[in-house]
Motif scaffolding. Structure first.
Motif, PDB file in Angstrom:
ATOM      1  N   ALA A  95       0.825  -1.210   0.000  1.00  0.00           N
ATOM      2  CA  ALA A  95       0.000   0.000   0.000  1.00  0.00           C
ATOM      3  C   ALA A  95       0.862   1.265   0.000  1.00  0.00           C
ATOM      4  N   ASP A  96       1.930   1.245   0.807  1.00  0.00           N
ATOM      5  CA  ASP A  96       2.849   2.395   0.813  1.00  0.00           C
ATOM      6  C   ASP A  96       3.506   2.577  -0.549  1.00  0.00           C
ATOM      7  N   LEU A  97       3.855   1.474  -1.193  1.00  0.00           N
ATOM      8  CA  LEU A  97       4.465   1.565  -2.522  1.00  0.00           C
ATOM      9  C   LEU A  97       3.496   2.155  -3.539  1.00  0.00           C
ATOM     10  N   LEU A  98       2.228   1.740  -3.470  1.00  0.00           N
ATOM     11  CA  LEU A  98       1.229   2.300  -4.383  1.00  0.00           C
ATOM     12  C   LEU A  98       1.025   3.788  -4.142  1.00  0.00           C
ATOM     13  N   PHE A 103       1.865   9.308  -5.852  1.00  0.00           N
ATOM     14  CA  PHE A 103       2.409  10.631  -5.537  1.00  0.00           C
ATOM     15  C   PHE A 103       3.448  11.055  -6.580  1.00  0.00           C
ATOM     16  N   ASP A 104       4.295  10.116  -6.984  1.00  0.00           N
ATOM     17  CA  ASP A 104       5.290  10.430  -8.022  1.00  0.00           C
ATOM     18  C   ASP A 104       4.615  10.791  -9.337  1.00  0.00           C
ATOM     19  N   LYS A 105       3.519  10.095  -9.664  1.00  0.00           N
ATOM     20  CA  LYS A 105       2.794  10.426 -10.884  1.00  0.00           C
ATOM     21  C   LYS A 105       2.207  11.839 -10.810  1.00  0.00           C
ATOM     22  N   VAL A 114       3.280  14.339  -8.959  1.00  0.00           N
ATOM     23  CA  VAL A 114       4.376  15.308  -9.036  1.00  0.00           C
ATOM     24  C   VAL A 114       4.878  15.460 -10.458  1.00  0.00           C
ATOM     25  N   SER A 115       5.000  14.326 -11.185  1.00  0.00           N
ATOM     26  CA  SER A 115       5.457  14.378 -12.565  1.00  0.00           C
ATOM     27  C   SER A 115       4.470  15.128 -13.448  1.00  0.00           C
ATOM     28  N   ALA A 116       3.155  14.868 -13.275  1.00  0.00           N
ATOM     29  CA  ALA A 116       2.149  15.572 -14.066  1.00  0.00           C
ATOM     30  C   ALA A 116       2.159  17.071 -13.772  1.00  0.00           C
ATOM     31  N   ARG A 117       2.304  17.398 -12.502  1.00  0.00           N
ATOM     32  CA  ARG A 117       2.352  18.828 -12.153  1.00  0.00           C
ATOM     33  C   ARG A 117       3.586  19.499 -12.734  1.00  0.00           C
ATOM     34  N   ARG A 118       4.716  18.814 -12.713  1.00  0.00           N
ATOM     35  CA  ARG A 118       5.929  19.377 -13.292  1.00  0.00           C
ATOM     36  C   ARG A 118       5.791  19.564 -14.798  1.00  0.00           C
ATOM     37  N   ASP A 119       5.194  18.563 -15.471  1.00  0.00           N
ATOM     38  CA  ASP A 119       4.986  18.696 -16.919  1.00  0.00           C
ATOM     39  C   ASP A 119       4.039  19.858 -17.239  1.00  0.00           C
ATOM     40  N   GLN A 120       2.998  20.009 -16.398  1.00  0.00           N
ATOM     41  CA  GLN A 120       2.073  21.105 -16.622  1.00  0.00           C
ATOM     42  C   GLN A 120       2.746  22.457 -16.446  1.00  0.00           C
ATOM     43  N   MET A 121       3.591  22.573 -15.427  1.00  0.00           N
ATOM     44  CA  MET A 121       4.307  23.828 -15.208  1.00  0.00           C
ATOM     45  C   MET A 121       5.267  24.117 -16.358  1.00  0.00           C
TER      46      MET A 121
END
Length: 298
Positions: free
Chosen positions: A234-237, A242-244, A246-253
């Motif tokens: 569950a922690d891994l999921l 969370f990484d996804k 963060v990555s989507a937010r970074r791509d959007q920025m």
């Protein structure tokens, strides 16, 4: 029910180390005190020592065994917890990888309940194959505890049995009045060495058997390990999600920044074109004015 939090597991390891250290110190206190008691029958020993030195001789070996045993037990417990944690994490990552690779097929063929049961069975099988033997129930029998202690502490058992055995052999030689002290010590060394080596071979043989077949754990401990694996999954999921994000937010920025930069470049190029047109109009007006002046003068 034991907790799976790192703090309480660390406290449990410390408590077990303290318990084993006290047992080893208490066992060592018996022969050290007996040795001092026997030595006090010698007048020479009484002349060269006082009560402080005799007390030190009696208590220093138990203190040493307490520190050594507690440190070894604590180190072994921490290594075992680290191995369990690594095993649980690796199994969770492996199960998640398999799940991701077969997600489309699983979605078509199985429901979430069936998937959870399948993962539970997979985790249970990994625990069974991790070098342990599961005993039904919530507690181990006495012989199971003895076998586990034997596997983890063969040299403690050797010291606990070997030292009294050597003292018993020496006491038996002491009853033979016709032997000198050197002969008594020689006989004690020979018979004691044979007895200790025989014990060592037996102890290490059983330890090898336990290492190859695994230590005993209860069904409750196995279930706790399975639950630990589920929590790690569950922690891994959550980390993956969370990484996804963060990555989507970074791509959007980055995309927004690129659009803003393109707009600024377009505005800069359009303002530059207007300036050139204005300059051309001013040059044309100046040229027309000069021609009119020249015609007037003519």
């Amino acid at each position: 029910m034991p907790s799976l939090t790192p703090t309480e597991r660390s406290a449990e390891a410390t408590s077990a180390a303290m318990h084993d250290g006290l047992i080893a110190g208490g066992i060592t206190l018996i022969p050290s005190t007996a040795a001092v008691y026997l030595a006090m029958r010698n007048q020479k020993f009484l002349r060269v020592t006082n009560w402080q030195s005799r007390t030190a001789i009696a208590i220093m070996p138990p203190l040493f065994m307490f520190g050594l045993t507690a440190e070894m037990k604590l180190s072994h417990s921490m290594e075992e917890m680290a191995r369990q944690s690594d095993h649980s994490r690796q199994v969770s990552e492996w199960a998640e990888k398999v799940h991701e690779e077969n997600k489309q097929a699983i979605r078509r063929m199985e429901t979430d309940t069936v998937l959870e049961k399948k993962l539970h069975a997979m985790y249970k099988q990994s625990v069974e194959n991790s070098g342990v033997r599961i005993v039904p129930g919530d507690s181990l029998a006495f012989h199971h505890k003895v076998a586990n202690f034997w596997q983890e502490n063969p040299f403690k058992i050797l010291a606990g049995i070997g030292v009294p055995t050597v003292f018993y052999i020496f006491r038996g030689r002491s009853d033979q009045k016709h032997l000198q002290l050197q002969s008594k010590l020689m006989h004690t060394r020979v018979f004691g060495q044979f007895a200790v080596i025989s014990m060592l071979l037996g102890l290490m043989g059983f330890k090898t058997y336990m290492d190859s077949h695994g230590k005993y754990i209860t069904q409750r401990e196995a279930d706790l390990r399975v639950e630990d694996m589920k929590k790690m999954r569950a922690d891994l999921l959550r980390r993956i999600e969370f990484d996804k994000q963060v990555s989507a937010r970074r791509d959007q920025m980055l995309k927004h920044e690129k659009i803003s930069k393109d707009v600024e470049e377009e505005e800069s190029s359009s303002s530059g074109g207007d300036d050139e047109v204005k300059k051309e109009e001013e040059a044309s007006d100046a040229a027309g004015l000069n021609e009119s002046v020249a015609i007037k003068d003519a």
